[in-house]
Write an enzyme that holds these catalytic residues in place. Structure first.
Site, PDB file in Angstrom:
ATOM      1  N   TYR A  95       0.823  -1.216   0.000  1.00 38.45           N
ATOM      2  CA  TYR A  95       0.000   0.000   0.000  1.00 38.45           C
ATOM      3  C   TYR A  95       0.850   1.256   0.000  1.00 38.45           C
ATOM      4  O   TYR A  95       0.478   2.271  -0.586  1.00 38.45           O
ATOM      5  CB  TYR A  95      -0.951  -0.003   1.200  1.00 38.45           C
ATOM      6  N   GLU A 110       3.222 -30.481  11.617  1.00 36.90           N
ATOM      7  CA  GLU A 110       2.924 -29.776  10.380  1.00 36.90           C
ATOM      8  C   GLU A 110       1.829 -28.731  10.554  1.00 36.90           C
ATOM      9  O   GLU A 110       1.971 -27.593  10.115  1.00 36.90           O
ATOM     10  CB  GLU A 110       2.526 -30.774   9.279  1.00 36.90           C
ATOM     11  N   ASP A 169       3.237 -35.097   7.397  1.00 38.20           N
ATOM     12  CA  ASP A 169       2.445 -36.057   6.628  1.00 38.20           C
ATOM     13  C   ASP A 169       3.358 -36.969   5.830  1.00 38.20           C
ATOM     14  O   ASP A 169       4.468 -36.590   5.465  1.00 38.20           O
ATOM     15  CB  ASP A 169       1.506 -35.333   5.654  1.00 38.20           C
TER      16      ASP A 169
END
Lengths: 712, 380
Positions: free
Chosen positions: B111, B208, B260
């Site tokens: 911005y 995770e 995982d």
């Protein structure tokens, strides 16, 4: 064929409507069946005129609209042929008078008087009846020579059509000698006898007919039908039922195309005051400029722009005060075409037999085969002639009449198998690249023009030559299918486009290779006009009304090669234009960001914003100089390192004033912060940026003359 | 992030000198532009390439390093002109931040530099935050400065809880009393922001996702096993990685990862261990070469007797990714990893950590992890 032609078939070849009606009646009353004898009584000669009177569609008189056009076309073709043969640079005036101006607006057709006046050699008095009053009488049918007319049907058929629809005879003024008065002849054709009946025959000084001077304000101009321009010549008037409309396949379009294919001709057209009430299509090819007096004066005083290839782009069609003028594009008349003997490979057996008979007759039975071969054919050397005699077991002194039919047939076969040079091609008079460009410039308002003229080739033993030209961009409609304009021996072909060999050639050419879009198997799409011209001693038309060129492989191949040559030039141009646009866009990009960069750098290290901006801008311009170089008013003042192949190509004309407005489509306005004027980096940078940023130049006389200078 | 000058005067002095250095680099960048412009030379910024081809595997140190390839960002190049401008604009924004002694988020930076370019019909300096983020990363490598040195921070992501007390920007934080939400790891975890005060923990368990982390927290795993529990919401951001690295390096805590069993999990481990391609230039202070992978392992499906329902078929993309990972130089010669990836490919399916929940809600916290740790059953 001569006047006494009897069609081989003893039965009437053309079942007239009345005949067809009778047949069922006869069947219902078996008793009155015809016997061989009674039938024989009815079997008789059919005059060619009568045949065509009943089958007028074969000659292009299918409907009132087409009839009007065909009449004009036949008269114009004859006039141009006559002028060419006499070596006269043609002046033509075509007047169409509306004889029923008060007809109701719903009327489908009206009565018109078509008059075509030329400055040709005129016609000697004794031939007038033959030329205008007989079908299949002409000088052009028997020879192998490139000319517009071929069969000797046209103008007489037009007169016949007029006579059938209005009962009015043709009015002919002709002045074969400037020292003698002109002849005024009115004649009507007797279709039964194929002979003309003369109703008025007198001498007059009224040539060109002064009657037309009073038609409207335009015709009162001294330049209109100025007797100095019509020292000799012929004027033909035909009254007929017709329909005058603008748009596709109209008289206007026809004349425009004639003007393109005959840039040496000065053609004046006085259209009728009223146009048929139907909605009128716009003519996409050109929009004649309505010119007022001041503008004409301005364009007259403007220095004529001279292109390196001698093409003047300022000549365009002018419409004013009720007359349309197609100005002369060049004073050079193309060289006269030569007549040639047929080539052995181009004839058929029946013709060969007939030629042998004619030869005997001419030599009173004394002509030898050797002489026949030598005199009546081209490209048969003495050695070859002996070889042919030997091959059919004849002696070189064998008389034509002594040849057995077998031997003649054998000779015909030998012709087909022999190795012979192609027919001479000096009999052809192509329009030529320069003239093609002149013609296109005159009639089509585009930005890019390219033309190509192929070397002559041969089909069926007949020499022919293909020329093509394309015009691209400018004021042409951008999203329409390309327009194909076709010519055969300089005569525009307006009907049956899709049956024409040239149409197929255009569709088969891969225009996508040249940056144009093209739906599969059809014409390309874009602001494009494609012109194809076939010049030949005998153009193979698909019908007697001469509307389409038959699709011979040799012809189509040549057409495609010519189109490809033009296409390549267009492709080069389009790629370059794209590059120009890219360069120009590139500079825009740089200029957009330079301001931001200068401000940020100033904030970081205090470098003077203005100074840095100017430096960066100068650098940006330097690096995108290619864009400048191409767009500069003077064409080549800015460094232009790579030699420009298009500029040195004689077959290409660019009208950049028409091209520039295309670049404007991507707006460049406001690329420069208003606080900083663009620095003048190259002496005429300001003028240059004006040229890029201004919208298409307005039609002001001053601007106009400026822009035509940009032609190179 | 406002500085607290009173907390540590030597630190603040160091920051001042660091800021001065960064500022010098930015001015230098601008000087180069104006000098090149006046000389008529090419106007360009040298930016080391952040791509796979320019990452080098330092086998000895066990981390990914950035190679030497440098791309030149030129003003007078149609495809680079806008990026050039953006780079200069951000350079100026950073100068302002340093001078004002303030920091901004990545979005804030977007911005800050966002405005319509003068003289255009609404063309913005940046089309979106993505453009801005990329330019800032470019500036990091180009100026050889860390993001925090440029006074920029990212959105915080990642959570920590456990037997440790830290000082964050002067505030003492006891991570033993963080409730169910945990301590949100900030984007900048450099020593000037975070200092370790008191630590009893013996190791770090990094999981995770926060769902698994929540399971562990609820079961008070960190209390029972005296450890620190972290999560990185997928691929851990720089703040989490830097914190893990500091815990490992400064406090000597081993880092165990529970991820995982899929190519993505393997990749996350790879990133934690040797660094990522995009941030290869930061590997030196982010990578944890002795981080350990404790699961989920491909063989667990059989070993733990999991039900068929936990299988998620490997897609073509997964298989392709697996092949790529197997070919990474640091996995290529690692027999354990080659076996692990081959086993997963052979299985033909992947498993999430949550699949262990099918056994029992607390199977993973009460049996799976403790057992692995006890057996020292892991990959590294």
């Amino acid at each position: 064929m001569s006047q006494s032609t009897v069609l081989d078939n003893k039965k009437a070849p053309a079942p007239a409507p009345e005949d067809r009606k009778i047949i069922p009646v006869i069947r219902s009353v078996p008793k009155t069946r015809e016997t061989a004898e009674s039938m024989a009584a009815k079997q008789k000669d059919i005059s060619v005129s009568e045949f065509f009177a009943k089958n007028r569609h074969l000659l292009g008189f299918d409907n009132p609209r087409k009839a009007l056009l065909t009449s004009v076309k036949e008269a114009v073709d004859n006039s141009l042929d006559a002028c060419e043969e006499a070596g006269i640079i043609a002046n033509l005036t075509i007047v169409i008078e509306d004889l029923q101006p008060d007809r109701p607006p719903t009327a489908k057709q009206s009565r018109y008087r078509v008059t075509v006046i030329d400055n040709g050699p005129g016609i000697v008095r004794r031939q007038v009846e033959n030329v205008f009053g007989r079908l299949l009488f002409g000088s052009k049918f028997h020879r192998l020579k490139m000319s517009r007319g071929q069969q000797g049907i046209g103008i007489s058929a037009a007169g016949m059509y007029g006579l059938i629809t209005t009962g009015r005879p043709m009015v002919i003024h002709t002045r074969p000698s400037s020292k003698k008065p002109a002849h005024l002849i009115e004649l009507a054709m007797n279709t039964k006898t194929n002979r003309a009946e003369v109703t008025v025959d007198q001498e007059t000084e009224d040539f060109p007919p002064q009657r037309f001077k009073t038609l409207n304000s335009g015709t009162r101009d001294t330049d209109f039908l100025n007797p100095d321009h019509y020292i000799t010549g012929t004027s033909v008037s035909i009254e007929l039922e017709g329909r005058y409309q603008k748009g596709r396949a109209s008289v206007d379009e026809f004349l425009e195309l004639v003007a393109i294919a005959n840039p040496h001709a000065r053609i004046t057209f006085v259209p009728p005051t009223r146009v048929a009430a139907d909605d009128q299509e716009d003519l996409p090819l050109i929009n004649a400029i309505p010119a007022d007096a001041t503008e004409l004066a301005a364009s007259a005083t403007a220095l004529p722009a001279t292109a390196t290839n001698g093409v003047d782009p300022t000549l365009t069609t002018i419409e004013r005060n009720g007359i349309i003028l197609f100005p002369r594009g060049t004073d050079q008349l193309h060289p006269e075409t030569k007549e040639i003997q047929p080539h052995p490979k181009g004839i058929e057996l029946g013709i060969l037999i007939q030629m042998l008979r004619d030869f005997e007759a001419a030599n009173r039975g004394g002509g030898t085969l050797y002489n026949f071969l030598q005199e009546k054919f081209c490209r048969i050397s003495p050695a070859k002639a002996s070889e042919f005699c030997h091959a059919i077991h004849a002696h070189s002194r064998t008389k034509g009449s002594d040849l057995e039919p077998d031997q003649v047939e054998q000779l015909f076969k030998e012709f087909q198998e022999a190795r012979l040079p192609a027919p001479p091609t000096d009999c052809l008079a192509p329009i030529g690249v320069r003239q093609l460009l002149a013609g296109m410039l005159k009639g089509v308002k585009a930005e890019f023009y390219a033309a190509s003229s192929r070397e002559p080739d041969v089909y069926r033993g007949r020499p022919f030559q293909i020329e093509a030209a394309i015009a691209f961009g400018g004021e042409l409609p951008a999203h329409d299918t390309a327009r194909v304009i076709r010519f055969a021996n300089r005569v525009p072909l307006l009907f049956q486009q899709s049956a024409c060999s040239s149409f197929k050639a255009v569709a088969e050419t891969g225009w996508r290779n040249y940056n144009l879009s093209q739906p599969r198997g059809s014409l390309p799409v874009g602001p494009l006009v494609i012109m194809i011209h076939m010049a030949s001693v005998w153009v193979p038309f698909t019908s007697e009304s001469k509307e389409a060129i038959a699709d011979y492989d040799e012809i189509r191949k040549e057409m495609k090669l010519a189109l490809m040559e033009c296409g390549r030039k267009l492709g080069t141009y389009l790629r370059k234009r794209q590059k120009m646009q890219r360069e120009s866009a590139r500079r825009d990009v740089f200029e957009r960001y330079i301001g931001e960069i200068a401000k940020a750098i100033n904030a970081i290290n205090g470098t003077d914003t203005q100074k840095l901006y100017d430096t960066l801008l100068a650098e940006a311009r330097k690096r995108t100089a290619i864009a400048d170089a191409q767009l500069d008013e003077d064409g080549k003042t800015i460094k232009n390192d790579q030699p420009d192949e298009l500029k040195t190509d004689e077959g290409v004309v660019l009208v950049e004033s028409r091209a520039s407005h295309l670049l404007d489509t991507q707006s460049t306005e406001g690329t420069t912060p208003s606080t900083t004027p663009p620095p003048d980096t190259n002496g005429n940078g300001n003028g240059n940026s004006d040229h890029v940023k201004l919208p298409a130049p307005p039609q002001k006389p001053k601007k106009k003359s400026d822009n035509t200078d940009t032609l190179f | 992030m406002a500085k607290k000058p009173n907390t540590n005067s030597t630190l603040s002095k160091r920051i001042k000198s660091r800021d001065k250095e960064t500022l010098g680099k930015i001015v230098n960048l601008a000087d180069n532009v104006s000098k090149s412009a006046s000389k008529g030379a090419d106007i360009a910024i040298a930016i080391p390439t952040r791509s796979r081809s320019n990452t080098v595997w330092n086998k000895k140190r066990g981390i990914l390093e950035m190679g030497t390839a440098i791309a030149s960002r030129e003003l007078f190049n149609l495809s680079q002109a806008k990026q050039f401008m953006q780079t200069i604009l951000h350079g100026n924004s950073i100068r302002e931040l340093i001078e004002a002694e303030k920091t901004l988020s990545l979005r804030g930076m977007f911005y800050k530099a966002l405005h319509t370019i003068a003289g255009t019909k609404g063309e913005k300096t940046f089309a979106g935050q993505d453009e801005s983020d990329t330019i800032l990363e470019d500036l990091e490598v180009s100026l050889c400065s860390l993001r925090e040195e440029l006074h920029i921070y990212a959105k915080k992501r990642g959570t920590m809880i456990g037997n440790i007390t830290i000082v964050d920007s002067g505030d003492e934080i006891d991570c033993r009393h963080m409730g169910s939400g945990g301590y949100a790891i900030p984007s900048i975890t450099e020593p000037n922001v975070i200092q370790f005060k008191k630590c009893e923990a013996k190791f770090v368990l990094h999981v995770e996702k926060d769902t698994v982390w929540g399971r562990f927290n609820e079961d008070r795993f960190w209390q029972k096993h005296n450890c620190i529990l972290t999560e990185g919401s997928g691929q851990p951001p720089r703040g989490v990685r830097r914190l893990l690295r500091r815990l490992n390096e400064e406090l000597g805590l081993p880092i165990y990862c529970l991820l995982d069993c899929d190519p993505w999990g393997h990749y996350i481990y790879s990133v934690i261990k040797q660094g990522s391609i995009a941030l290869a230039f930061e590997s030196e202070r982010l990578a944890i070469p002795d981080a350990k992978f404790i699961g989920v392992r491909a063989r667990d499906y059989a070993d733990c007797g999991l039900s068929d329902d936990v299988q998620i078929a490997l897609s073509d993309t997964d298989l392709k990714r697996a092949r790529e990972i197997a070919a990474y130089p640091w996995f290529k010669d690692h027999r354990g990893w080659q076996k692990e990836i081959a086993q997963m490919q052979k299985n033909g399916f992947k498993m999430e950590v949550e699949s262990l929940i099918t056994k029992d809600i607390s199977y993973v916290t009460e049996e799976y992890v403790p057992e692995r740790l006890k057996k020292k059953d892991w990959l590294d």
